[in-house]
Design a protein around this motif. Structure first.
Motif, short mmCIF file in Angstrom:
data_model
loop_
_atom_site.label_atom_id
_atom_site.label_comp_id
_atom_site.label_asym_id
_atom_site.label_seq_id
_atom_site.Cartn_x
_atom_site.Cartn_y
_atom_site.Cartn_z
N LEU A 84 34.30 39.41 67.79
CA LEU A 84 33.93 40.60 68.56
C LEU A 84 32.93 41.49 67.82
CD1 LEU A 84 37.45 41.43 70.06
CD2 LEU A 84 35.56 40.22 71.17
N PRO A 85 33.21 41.93 66.59
CA PRO A 85 32.22 42.76 65.89
C PRO A 85 30.96 41.98 65.51
CG PRO A 85 34.04 42.25 64.42
CD PRO A 85 34.46 41.82 65.80
N LEU A 86 31.09 40.70 65.23
CA LEU A 86 29.91 39.91 64.90
C LEU A 86 28.94 39.86 66.08
CD1 LEU A 86 31.51 36.99 62.88
CD2 LEU A 86 29.74 38.55 62.04
N GLN A 87 29.48 39.69 67.28
CA GLN A 87 28.62 39.65 68.45
C GLN A 87 28.00 41.02 68.71
OE1 GLN A 87 27.72 36.98 69.59
NE2 GLN A 87 26.88 37.27 71.62
N HIS A 88 28.77 42.07 68.49
CA HIS A 88 28.24 43.42 68.67
C HIS A 88 27.13 43.69 67.64
CE1 HIS A 88 28.04 47.48 70.03
NE2 HIS A 88 28.58 48.01 68.96
N GLY A 89 27.33 43.23 66.42
CA GLY A 89 26.30 43.40 65.39
C GLY A 89 25.03 42.65 65.74
N TRP A 90 25.17 41.45 66.32
CA TRP A 90 24.00 40.68 66.75
C TRP A 90 23.27 41.42 67.86
CZ3 TRP A 90 23.54 38.52 71.75
CH2 TRP A 90 22.40 37.73 71.95
N GLN A 91 24.00 42.03 68.78
CA GLN A 91 23.37 42.79 69.86
C GLN A 91 22.57 43.97 69.30
OE1 GLN A 91 26.91 43.73 72.04
NE2 GLN A 91 26.94 41.80 73.18
N TYR A 92 23.14 44.65 68.32
CA TYR A 92 22.44 45.79 67.71
C TYR A 92 21.19 45.32 66.96
CZ TYR A 92 21.61 49.68 64.46
OH TYR A 92 21.04 50.68 63.72
N LYS A 93 21.35 44.29 66.16
CA LYS A 93 20.26 43.80 65.32
C LYS A 93 19.09 43.27 66.15
CE LYS A 93 19.38 40.51 61.56
NZ LYS A 93 19.98 39.46 60.69
N THR A 94 19.39 42.68 67.31
CA THR A 94 18.34 42.06 68.13
C THR A 94 17.79 43.01 69.19
OG1 THR A 94 19.99 41.11 69.64
CG2 THR A 94 19.28 39.76 67.76
N GLY A 95 18.21 44.27 69.18
CA GLY A 95 17.66 45.25 70.11
C GLY A 95 18.21 45.19 71.52
N ARG A 96 19.41 44.66 71.68
CA ARG A 96 19.97 44.51 73.02
C ARG A 96 20.84 45.69 73.45
NH1 ARG A 96 18.77 39.24 71.55
NH2 ARG A 96 17.93 38.05 73.31
N LEU A 97 20.98 46.69 72.60
CA LEU A 97 21.77 47.86 72.95
C LEU A 97 20.90 49.05 73.35
CD1 LEU A 97 24.49 47.70 70.12
CD2 LEU A 97 24.58 46.72 72.42
N VAL A 98 19.58 48.86 73.32
CA VAL A 98 18.66 49.96 73.63
C VAL A 98 18.56 50.16 75.14
CG1 VAL A 98 17.35 49.37 71.57
CG2 VAL A 98 16.56 48.56 73.80
N TRP B 87 24.00 44.41 78.10
CA TRP B 87 24.74 43.88 76.95
C TRP B 87 25.76 44.90 76.44
CZ3 TRP B 87 24.31 38.86 75.64
CH2 TRP B 87 23.17 38.16 76.08
N ALA B 88 25.36 46.17 76.38
CA ALA B 88 26.26 47.21 75.89
C ALA B 88 27.44 47.43 76.83
CB ALA B 88 25.49 48.52 75.71
N ASP B 89 27.18 47.38 78.13
CA ASP B 89 28.25 47.59 79.10
C ASP B 89 29.23 46.42 79.11
OD1 ASP B 89 27.10 49.99 79.77
OD2 ASP B 89 26.04 49.20 81.53
N MET B 90 28.70 45.20 79.01
CA MET B 90 29.58 44.04 78.93
C MET B 90 30.41 44.10 77.65
SD MET B 90 29.16 42.14 81.67
CE MET B 90 29.56 40.43 81.27
N ASN B 91 29.76 44.51 76.56
CA ASN B 91 30.48 44.60 75.29
C ASN B 91 31.57 45.67 75.33
OD1 ASN B 91 30.41 46.27 72.43
ND2 ASN B 91 30.55 44.06 72.15
N TYR B 92 31.35 46.72 76.11
CA TYR B 92 32.36 47.78 76.23
C TYR B 92 33.71 47.18 76.65
CZ TYR B 92 34.54 52.23 77.48
OH TYR B 92 35.39 53.32 77.54
#
Length: 359
Positions: free
Chosen positions: A91-105, A129-134
């Motif tokens: 879960l945090p690894l996927q969230h970190g990938w989303q942040y690093k790749t610019g998918r939370l903007v 991506w952010a809403d699904m991750n929520y």
């Protein structure tokens, strides 16, 4: 179709695993800002006896995962030391990938939320991506609180709402239970069995994936329209990703740190834009190109009901393929006809892996 095509997902996953095993290391490469992330409830503010958490700030949301990992660590000691076998790492690894790749903007670009030139730590409510991750953060976290393993009562945590569409998000244990009762029950079932000394790792993985898939389905029904904010390739990748997760769930993919961090090496390192077409994206590695193509093929196969035979060619270029024996066993077990799943090329230097699935 899911049981029929599980072998193809196994081959695709096999292509992702390169021969060099990933060392268990909590580096910023996989978990950006991990050391600056809250790791206990006391790191958050308290109002009226409740811990107040803003899940729309990247370190604050990541802190929810860190607390969850810390509080569940002792239950995984029987499987391996140092929390290495905790499958909640995914879960945090996927969230970190989303942040690093610019998918939370903010994909609409109407705010500076998430951008380097603006509020980099902001998580945009308009990000699909952010809403699904929520739903893969708030629900497992609050269910863990409700289960008792977090050491606080169910009414002691409140999540702050986003800047808009507040009614689409549950903010505490009671609202999540009323809005998403089935999914919350699945997460609670996982934590109940996690506390049982007799539960095996394999059994727990099944409970995890049931809850994981249920969370994604809840989120997808609400936020599918957010995909309209993205380029056609990125929106397509988002849909492909949801499909492949069903197959990873069917194969009981172990979401421990080492497997997920290695898996992520094959995922797109940035948001896809118009003109990106795998396997010809110049700034992607060969593996990233091929896996992106493979995910799309798997989605097309999953959606098709008009063919009798499908052949998927996955070109792995110059990578050395490695499939853990446990995963290979799962693939063979789930294949409706063993001769339809060809794993002869795996584990060797290979340029092509072919999976033939006969309906």
């Amino acid at each position: 179709m899911l049981s029929l095509l599980a072998p193809s997902a196994c081959v695709l996953v096999g292509c992702i695993f390169v021969s060099s095993a990933e060392v268990f290391s909590l580096s910023d490469q996989y978990l950006p800002l991990w050391n600056e992330t809250p790791g206990q409830f006391s790191d958050y503010s308290v109002e009226n006896g409740k811990y107040i958490i803003d899940p729309w700030v990247y370190p604050k949301r990541m802190g929810m995962y860190k607390i969850l990992l810390n509080k569940t660590a002792n239950y995984f000691e029987k499987f391996a030391p140092d929390n290495e076998q905790n499958f909640l790492w995914g879960l945090p690894l996927q969230h970190g990938w989303q942040y690093k790749t610019g998918r939370l903007v903010d994909p609409t670009q109407t705010t500076d939320c998430g951008y380097e030139s603006g509020d980099r730590l902001c998580i945009s409510v308009d990000s699909w991506w952010a809403d699904m991750n929520y739903f893969l953060c708030a629900l497992p976290f609050l269910a863990a609180v409700d289960s008792g393993i977090m050491g606080i009562s169910s009414d002691q945590v409140l999540l702050l709402p986003p800047s808009k569409d507040q009614t689409k998000f549950c903010l505490n244990v009671s609202s999540c239970q009323s809005s998403f009762p089935s999914t919350m029950r699945k997460w609670n079932a996982l934590y109940k069995h996690l506390q049982s000394p007799s539960s095996s790792f394999e059994d727990l993985l099944k409970y995890l994936w049931e809850a994981h898939v249920s969370s994604l389905k809840d989120g997808y029904k609400i936020f599918e329209d957010r995909l309209e904010y993205y380029s056609k390739p990125e929106a397509g990748f988002g849909k492909d990703w949801c499909v492949v997760l069903d197959y990873l769930a069917a194969a009981s993919f172990p979401t421990i740190f080492s497997t997920v961090s290695e898996f992520q090496q094959a995922l797109p390192p940035r948001v896809l834009v118009d003109g990106d077409k795998a396997p010809f994206i110049s700034d992607f590695t060969d593996l990233q190109n091929i896996v992106l193509l493979g995910l799309n093929l798997l989605h097309k196969v999953d959606s098709s009901t008009e063919f009798w035979e499908v052949t998927i060619n996955v070109v792995c270029m110059e990578c050395v393929l490695f499939v853990p024996s446990a995963l290979a066993g799962i693939c063979e077990e789930r294949s409706p006809r063993k001769e339809t799943a060809d794993f002869n090329g795996l584990g060797k230097q290979s340029s092509i892996v072919m999976a033939r699935i006969i309906r």
